[in-house]
Design an enzyme around this catalytic site. Structure first.
Site, mmCIF file in Angstrom:
data_model
loop_
_atom_site.group_PDB
_atom_site.id
_atom_site.type_symbol
_atom_site.label_atom_id
_atom_site.label_comp_id
_atom_site.label_asym_id
_atom_site.label_seq_id
_atom_site.Cartn_x
_atom_site.Cartn_y
_atom_site.Cartn_z
ATOM 1 N N TYR A 139 0.827 -1.212 0.000
ATOM 2 C CA TYR A 139 0.000 0.000 0.000
ATOM 3 C C TYR A 139 0.865 1.268 0.000
ATOM 4 C CZ TYR A 139 -4.121 -2.896 1.069
ATOM 5 O OH TYR A 139 -5.130 -3.821 1.031
ATOM 6 N N LYS A 190 3.555 -15.248 1.934
ATOM 7 C CA LYS A 190 3.529 -15.958 0.646
ATOM 8 C C LYS A 190 4.990 -16.182 0.266
ATOM 9 C CE LYS A 190 1.233 -17.551 -2.951
ATOM 10 N NZ LYS A 190 0.476 -18.813 -2.885
ATOM 11 N N ASP A 223 -2.861 -18.042 0.960
ATOM 12 C CA ASP A 223 -3.977 -18.709 0.273
ATOM 13 C C ASP A 223 -4.544 -19.823 1.149
ATOM 14 O OD1 ASP A 223 -1.452 -19.782 -0.146
ATOM 15 O OD2 ASP A 223 -1.776 -20.337 -2.228
ATOM 16 N N ASP A 247 -5.553 -6.801 5.711
ATOM 17 C CA ASP A 247 -6.758 -6.094 5.277
ATOM 18 C C ASP A 247 -7.793 -7.121 4.812
ATOM 19 O OD1 ASP A 247 -8.472 -4.139 4.437
ATOM 20 O OD2 ASP A 247 -7.202 -3.348 2.840
ATOM 21 N N ASP A 251 -11.304 -8.861 7.025
ATOM 22 C CA ASP A 251 -12.678 -8.783 6.494
ATOM 23 C C ASP A 251 -13.288 -10.181 6.442
ATOM 24 O OD1 ASP A 251 -12.445 -6.026 6.037
ATOM 25 O OD2 ASP A 251 -13.500 -6.155 4.118
#
Ligand code: NAD
Length: 358
Positions: A139, A190, A223, A247, A251
Site C-alpha cells: 500500500y 507468501k 492462500d 486487510d 474482512d
C-alpha cells in the site's frame, strides 16, 4: 482526555455519533472530562478543504490523546486523481501518525452464533486477533503508478517492500499480544513466491528464537490461511501478517462473527493511536440509519484500554454490548431472517441505557 473525532464519509458520521454518545454516557458515570475536537477527513476533507487530509485535521490528530475515526470513501470521489481520493487521506493519516500496528480482534459472540453464514459448531468460541502491519508493504511501496508503454499499452504497478526493522517491530507486537492470550502466533505470508515475504518469514523466525521461545510460532501461506479461516477458524489465536493480507483476512474473519459491523480496531504507533471500525463507509446504506454502530462502539472500548489505561471502563462497554445482544437487540446486518431489528441510533441508545443500568 482530548479526542480528535474524524467521522469521515458515508455511515462514518452516524456510527461515530453513537460511539461518542456511549463515551459521553460513561464519562458522566465516572466523572471523566472528555474533550472532542471534530475535523474532516476523506471525502469530507476534500469537500471542505480540497484535500482528503487537511493540515488542520492532521494537526488535531497529532495533538490528541487518541483519534476516533469513522470511515472514508464513496463513489462520488472515485474519479478524482489518486492523491485527492478519500483513501489516500486515510493512508497518509496512518503514515503521518506512525501507526504501524493494527489490532483487529474477531471474537464470536455466543448470542450471535446464528448470525454467521457458517455452521454454529465451526464458529462457536472463535477468538482471533489479527495483527496487521499498517504503514508498509504494497500500500506504500515505491515505485507505483500507471504509465503508458512504448507499444501504447498502459501498465499499472505497485511495489511490495518490507525492511528488517518494519518486520521486527510488528513481530514484537504479535508475540507480546500472544503472551497475554493463548500464546500462539501464526505468521501469514507468501514466502513460496514473494521475496519480500520470504524475508518476512526469516525475520519473524529470528525475533521468535531470540526473545519469544515461550510463544508457539507457526507459518502459513496466505492462500491456505484464507481457506483455513473458513474450514477451522478455532486453530488460530494471533494471526501476524502484512498490510494487504491483513486487510483481506480480517474482512474474511469478520464473517465468522456474523457481520463486518461488529469488528473494532486499534492502530498504534510509538506516539499516537487511532481507533476505527474495520469496515468502510458503506455508501449503500449511508444516511438511512441502517448501519451497525457496535464496531465503532467497541473501538472506543479499545481506546479506553490502550490509550487511557481504563481497563475497567473498556470492560464495561464490552459487557454492555454483550448484554444488549443477549437481550436480543439487533441491527439489520446481524438479524437472522424474520428477526426484529432496529436502526443505528436505537442500537447506540440501547448500549447507553445498558451502561446506565449497570
Ligand atoms: P464497506 O466495508 O464499506 O461495505 C461492505 C459491505 O458491508 C456493504 O454491503 C456495507 O453495507 C456493509 N457494511 C459495512 N459496514 C457496516 C456496518 N457498520 N453495518 C452494517 N453493514 C455494514 O466496503 P466497500 O463497500 O468495499 O467500500 C465502500 C467505501 O469504503 C469505498 O470507498 C472504500 O474505499 C471505503 N473503505 C474505507 C475503509 C476505511 O475507511 N477504513 C475501509 C474499507 C473500505
Amino acid at each position: 482526555m482530548k479526542i480528535a473525532v474524524l467521522a469521515g464519509d458515508g455511515i462514518g458520521p452516524e456510527i461515530v455519533q453513537e460511539a461518542v454518545n456511549v463515551l459521553d454516557t460513561l464519562a458522566k458515570i465516572h466523572a471523566l472530562d472528555v474533550q472532542y475536537d471534530y475535523a474532516d477527513v476523506g471525502g469530507a476533507g476534500y469537500e471542505s478543504a480540497g484535500t482528503p487530509l487537511p493540515a488542520e485535521s492532521l494537526a488535531l490528530a497529532k495533538k490528541a490523546d487518541a483519534v476516533l475515526l469513522g470511515a472514508v470513501g464513496g463513489p462520488q470521489w472515485e474519479s478524482l486523481d489518486k492523491p485527492l481520493r478519500p483513501e489516500a487521506g486515510l493512508l497518509s493519516l496512518r503514515y503521518e501518525l506512525g501507526l504501524f500496528a493494527n489490532y483487529r480482534p474477531a471474537k464470536v459472540h455466543e448470542q450471535l452464533i446464528d448470525a454467521s453464514t457458517l455452521k454454529a459448531d465451526v464458529v462457536r468460541g472463535v477468538d482471533i486477533l489479527v495483527v496487521r502491519e499498517l504503514v508498509g508493504g504494497i500500500y506504500f511501496g515505491q515505485p507505483r503508478g500507471i504509465k503508458t508503454l512504448d507499444d501504447g499499452q498502459q501498465q499499472g504497478s505497485n511495489t511490495l517492500v518490507y525492511t528488517t526493522s518494519e518486520i521486527e517491530r510488528i513481530a514484537h507486537i504479535a508475540f507480546q499480544a500472544a503472551r497475554k492470550r493463548s500464546g500462539r502466533v501464526c505468521s501469514i505470508d507468501k514466502a513460496n513466491v514473494l521475496e519480500s515475504t520470504e524475508l518476512w518469514r526469516q525475520v519473524v523466525c529470528r525475533v521468535h528464537s531470540e526473545e519469544y521461545s515461550d510463544v508457539e510460532l507457526s507459518h502459513m501461506y496466505v492462500d491456505n490461511a484464507a481457506m483455513q479461516l473458513i474450514r477451522n477458524p478455532k486453530q488460530f489465536d494471533v494471526m501476524l501478517t502484512t498490510n494487504m493480507f491483513g486487510d483481506i483476512l480480517s474482512d474474511e474473519a469478520s464473517m465468522l462473527t456474523g457481520s463486518i459491523g461488529l469488528l473494532p480496531s486499534a492502530s498504534l504507533g510509538k506516539e499516537h493511536a487511532m481507533y476505527e471500525p474495520i469496515h468502510g463507509s458503506a455508501p449503500d446504506i449511508a444516511g438511512q440509519d441502517k448501519a451497525n454502530p457496535l464496531a465503532t462502539i467497541l473501538s472506543v472500548a479499545m481506546m479506553l484500554r490502550y490509550s487511557l489505561g481504563r481497563e475497567d471502563m473498556a470492560d464495561k462497554i464490552e459487557q454492555a454490548v454483550e448484554q444488549v445482544l443477549a437481550n436480543g437487540v439487533r441491527t439489520a446486518d446481524i438479524a437472522v431472517s424474520g428477526e426484529y431489528f432496529i436502526g443505528c441510533a436505537a442500537m447506540g441508545h440501547a448500549v447507553c441505557a445498558q451502561l446506565e443500568a449497570m
